[in-house]
Design an enzyme around this catalytic site. Structure first.
Site, PDB file in Angstrom:
ATOM      1  N   GLU A 154       4.666 -34.172  -2.491  1.00 48.54           N
ATOM      2  CA  GLU A 154       3.449 -33.652  -3.104  1.00 48.54           C
ATOM      3  C   GLU A 154       3.813 -32.858  -4.361  1.00 48.54           C
ATOM      4  O   GLU A 154       4.931 -32.353  -4.490  1.00 48.54           O
ATOM      5  CB  GLU A 154       2.714 -32.749  -2.101  1.00 48.54           C
ATOM      6  CG  GLU A 154       2.093 -33.536  -0.966  1.00 48.54           C
ATOM      7  CD  GLU A 154       0.840 -34.275  -1.384  1.00 48.54           C
ATOM      8  OE1 GLU A 154       0.986 -35.399  -1.888  1.00 48.54           O
ATOM      9  OE2 GLU A 154      -0.263 -33.754  -1.208  1.00 48.54           O
TER      10      GLU A 154
ATOM     11  N   SER B 283      -0.743  -0.734  -5.956  1.00 47.61           N
ATOM     12  CA  SER B 283      -0.635  -1.917  -6.804  1.00 47.61           C
ATOM     13  C   SER B 283       0.053  -1.583  -8.119  1.00 47.61           C
ATOM     14  O   SER B 283      -0.107  -0.484  -8.659  1.00 47.61           O
ATOM     15  CB  SER B 283      -2.029  -2.467  -7.112  1.00 47.61           C
ATOM     16  OG  SER B 283      -2.647  -2.886  -5.921  1.00 47.61           O
TER      17      SER B 283
ATOM     18  N   LYS C 118     -14.612  -7.821  -8.923  1.00 49.06           N
ATOM     19  CA  LYS C 118     -13.801  -8.648  -9.830  1.00 49.06           C
ATOM     20  C   LYS C 118     -13.194  -9.832  -9.069  1.00 49.06           C
ATOM     21  O   LYS C 118     -13.173 -10.958  -9.566  1.00 49.06           O
ATOM     22  CB  LYS C 118     -12.702  -7.798 -10.452  1.00 49.06           C
ATOM     23  CG  LYS C 118     -11.941  -8.513 -11.560  1.00 49.06           C
ATOM     24  CD  LYS C 118     -11.169  -7.531 -12.435  1.00 49.06           C
ATOM     25  CE  LYS C 118     -10.512  -8.271 -13.589  1.00 49.06           C
ATOM     26  NZ  LYS C 118     -10.162  -7.374 -14.698  1.00 49.06           N
ATOM     27  N   ASP C 119     -12.699  -9.558  -7.853  1.00 52.29           N
ATOM     28  CA  ASP C 119     -12.139 -10.643  -7.040  1.00 52.29           C
ATOM     29  C   ASP C 119     -13.226 -11.627  -6.620  1.00 52.29           C
ATOM     30  O   ASP C 119     -12.971 -12.830  -6.505  1.00 52.29           O
ATOM     31  CB  ASP C 119     -11.441 -10.076  -5.788  1.00 52.29           C
ATOM     32  CG  ASP C 119     -10.114  -9.429  -6.137  1.00 52.29           C
ATOM     33  OD1 ASP C 119      -9.503  -9.830  -7.136  1.00 52.29           O
ATOM     34  OD2 ASP C 119      -9.691  -8.524  -5.407  1.00 52.29           O
TER      35      ASP C 119
ATOM     36  N   HIS D 103       0.804  -1.217   0.000  1.00 51.57           N
ATOM     37  CA  HIS D 103       0.000   0.000   0.000  1.00 51.57           C
ATOM     38  C   HIS D 103       0.835   1.264   0.000  1.00 51.57           C
ATOM     39  O   HIS D 103       0.279   2.354  -0.124  1.00 51.57           O
ATOM     40  CB  HIS D 103      -0.970  -0.015   1.186  1.00 51.57           C
ATOM     41  CG  HIS D 103      -2.163  -0.874   0.921  1.00 51.57           C
ATOM     42  ND1 HIS D 103      -2.078  -2.237   0.824  1.00 51.57           N
ATOM     43  CD2 HIS D 103      -3.469  -0.569   0.686  1.00 51.57           C
ATOM     44  CE1 HIS D 103      -3.270  -2.731   0.564  1.00 51.57           C
ATOM     45  NE2 HIS D 103      -4.133  -1.741   0.477  1.00 51.57           N
TER      46      HIS D 103
END
Lengths: 191, 426
Positions: free
Chosen positions: B291, B223, B247-248, B219
């Site tokens: 894994e 972004s 959107k998220d 922040h």
């Protein structure tokens, strides 16, 4: 206590410094030093508690009776919660191991150095691959023995020969030979 | 910390006003992920994965804390208590599958998040600290995932623990004592299982703490965006809420569809059947693999089958595996190009896709048995991996002629940005 009464005159402070260490500096260093030593001492139990505990360390040595193992056979025993390979080598396997040029090996050792005098047919090693600790195949009936006729580690492809010496793959060392002694002709005490 | 045109938090309800004076937590949220955080207007779907990673962390903490209520971290009963969760606990099967597949989902979104960073140059100034914290989070995730996988105390759990702690045994002289200290014994046993459980419970909260630092650092410059051009004016941004919460939210819906398909229809697809066999210290599974999310790094570990000078192969593999991630810490300084986004870097773009293919090869080899041709493929791919970061990236930055950048984000989106050009002239 002149220097602790809070005089504003720099000359007075400078004068007391000239006489040596001020009482306040001494107390400061002593206090921080004691706290520091105490703090570091506290780390000892915090770190040491993670090491193997008494009951883990107290695991006694292991005794194995070899009478039932025929030439060409091998068994898996347990020593310190890890697998142990005991192998009764055939004459052919001993000859194979002795035919190898020792200088060409990654971890040069002869078969004699890895067995007890007069007991060259008894190959006793940890069943723990020296690469990352898997159990190599080749001790039990029907398992792959790898291209050198000893043991083969399925994890990362290390191959050991009939003296359990590393011949190919990523492992750096031969299979470890633990401390052991023959307590009678057919009984061996490991550890 | 924010742009001058950011919306201001003005509580209207008396309770919220009272709260704001005492503890301005709603203000913090408003400014961090609400209408008070202006975000570039041109973010594409690759920018969804940060939020998705945060969701996965919450999912893992919630399901994990619940599983810990039913699980017993004792080598004698750990396997049985896992089966107890699967068979007897109400909805236990679902919670455990949600946690196991949640780990895979977490790594999927984090890998995409990392590759977003690689392609769009998100690690470049002034965002180096966000990147460095991100690498720390990734390392913590790997440690957490590894220890979690040990807990069911099946065959893969046990042998995974043995192989990974065996890595420390490769360190010269002090390696073996360190390994015994880490395990609390000569081989993985009750002591190791208990401490892994304790740390597996702790580390997710450490991750949550570093995530807060990661977002805090984000922040400060704000972004990044697909053009890599910094925000110049208000027309370049939209408020995070409602634009990117929406959107998220859509992205989260798509993610949940895929996640639930695994959870309900193929919950064991990504696991190993061997882990449903109780741990047996005397028998190594024929094909031992970690894994899937560790495969590329496992391939690098196994690529070293020969000694290099005085360094034994085993130590070399361990060093290479850790270096493969540690090299990311230097990425902001290895790639010196002033242009951030791969969109405007024709040569970089080609090498980016070669790296993706290279990592896909490592991924494939890491899951394959340790035999030819996979060993040789791993060796070539490992060599290229380090070549990419240490040689290719610095050279590309020197040699490449980037494409012209848009004047602003607004120009990139609308085709022209008259207001910003006028403002720049005056």
């Amino acid at each position: 206590m002149a220097d602790t009464t809070g005089t504003a005159d720099p000359a007075v402070i400078a004068g007391t410094e000239g006489e040596g260490i001020r009482r306040r500096d001494f107390i400061n260093i002593a206090a921080v030093g004691a706290a520091g030593v105490g703090g570091i001492a506290t780390l000892v139990p915090l770190i040491s508690q993670m090491a193997p505990s008494k009951d883990v360390l107290a695991e006694s040595s292991t005794e194995v009776d070899l009478a039932a193992i025929q030439p060409g056979q091998a068994i898996k025993a347990i020593f310190r919660k890890q697998p142990l390979f005991i192998r009764n080598l055939t004459a052919k396997e001993i000859a194979e191991a002795n035919a190898v040029d020792v200088a060409s090996l990654r971890d040069p050792q002869t078969l004699d150095e890895r067995t007890k005098p007069g007991k060259e047919n008894w190959l006793i090693t940890m069943g723990v691959c020296t690469h990352l600790g898997c159990v190599p195949l080749g001790a039990a009936e029907g398992e792959v023995k790898g291209e050198f006729g000893g043991y083969f580690c399925p994890c990362h492809g290390s191959s050991y020969d009939t003296a359990a010496r590393i011949r190919k793959g990523p492992a750096p060392k031969n299979l470890e030979v633990p401390e052991y002694e023959f307590t009678s002709d057919t009984v061996v005490k490991i550890g | 910390m924010s742009f001058p045109w950011a919306n201001h938090y003005t509580p209207s309800h008396p309770v919220m006003k009272w709260m704001d004076e005492k503890l301005p937590l709603p203000r913090l949220v408003y400014n961090a992920v609400g209408a008070g955080y202006p975000v570039p207007r041109n973010l594409n779907y690759m920018w969804n994965f940060g939020v998705l990673a945060g969701f996965c962390l919450m999912l893992q903490i919630v399901t994990g804390v619940i599983l810990a209520m039913h699980y017993a971290a004792n080598a004698g009963v750990a396997f049985a208590s896992t089966e107890h969760i699967m068979r007897d606990v109400n909805w236990g099967w679902m919670l455990r599958y949600a946690h196991a597949n949640g780990a895979s989902a977490f790594f999927v979104v984090v890998y995409l998040h990392i590759f977003r960073g690689f392609y769009f140059g998100s690690y470049k100034a002034p965002r180096e600290m966000i990147w460095l914290l991100g690498v720390v989070i990734f390392l913590l995730m790997m440690a957490t995932a590894f220890m979690g996988y040990v807990l069911p105390w099946g065959q893969m759990s046990f042998w995974g623990a043995k192989v990974i702690t065996g890595l420390f045994g490769a360190i010269p002289v002090v390696g073996e004592p360190i390994q015994q200290w880490l395990l609390g014994g000569f081989a993985p046993d009750n002591a190791a299982l208990n401490r892994f459980f304790s740390l597996h419970f702790l580390l997710p909260f450490v991750i949550a703490g570093v995530v807060i630092l990661h977002i805090w650092a984000l922040h400060i410059p704000g972004s990044s965006n697909p053009t890599g051009v910094e925000v110049k004016s208000e027309s370049d941004t939209v408020p995070f809420h409602p634009y990117y919460t929406a959107k998220d939210g859509f992205g989260l819906g798509v993610f949940l569809l895929i996640y639930c398909a695994f959870l309900f229809f193929m919950p064991n697809q990504l696991g190993h059947p061997d882990n449903y066999i109780p741990a047996n210290p005397l028998s190594t599974p024929a094909h031992i693999v970690p894994e899937w999310y560790f495969w590329p790094f496992y391939a690098i570990l196994r690529a070293f089958t020969f000694d290099i000078f005085f360094i034994p192969a085993k130590l070399m593999g361990v060093l290479a595996m850790f270096s493969a991630i540690l090299v990311w810490f230097f990425l902001p300084w290895l790639d010196n190009s002033p242009v951030r986004s791969g969109h405007y870097r024709p040569m970089f773009k080609k090498f980016f896709w070669i790296l993706v293919i290279d990592m896909a090869v490592l991924f494939y080899c890491g899951g394959a048995p340790a035999e030819e041709p996979f060993v040789m493929m791993s060796q070539i791919a490992t060599a290229y991996y380090f070549l990419h970061f240490l040689v290719v990236l610095p050279l590309v930055a020197l040699m490449e002629k980037p494409k012209p950048l848009p004047f602003s984000i607004t120009e990139a989106v609308l085709g022209s940005d008259d207001a910003a050009k006028l403002a720049a002239k005056s």
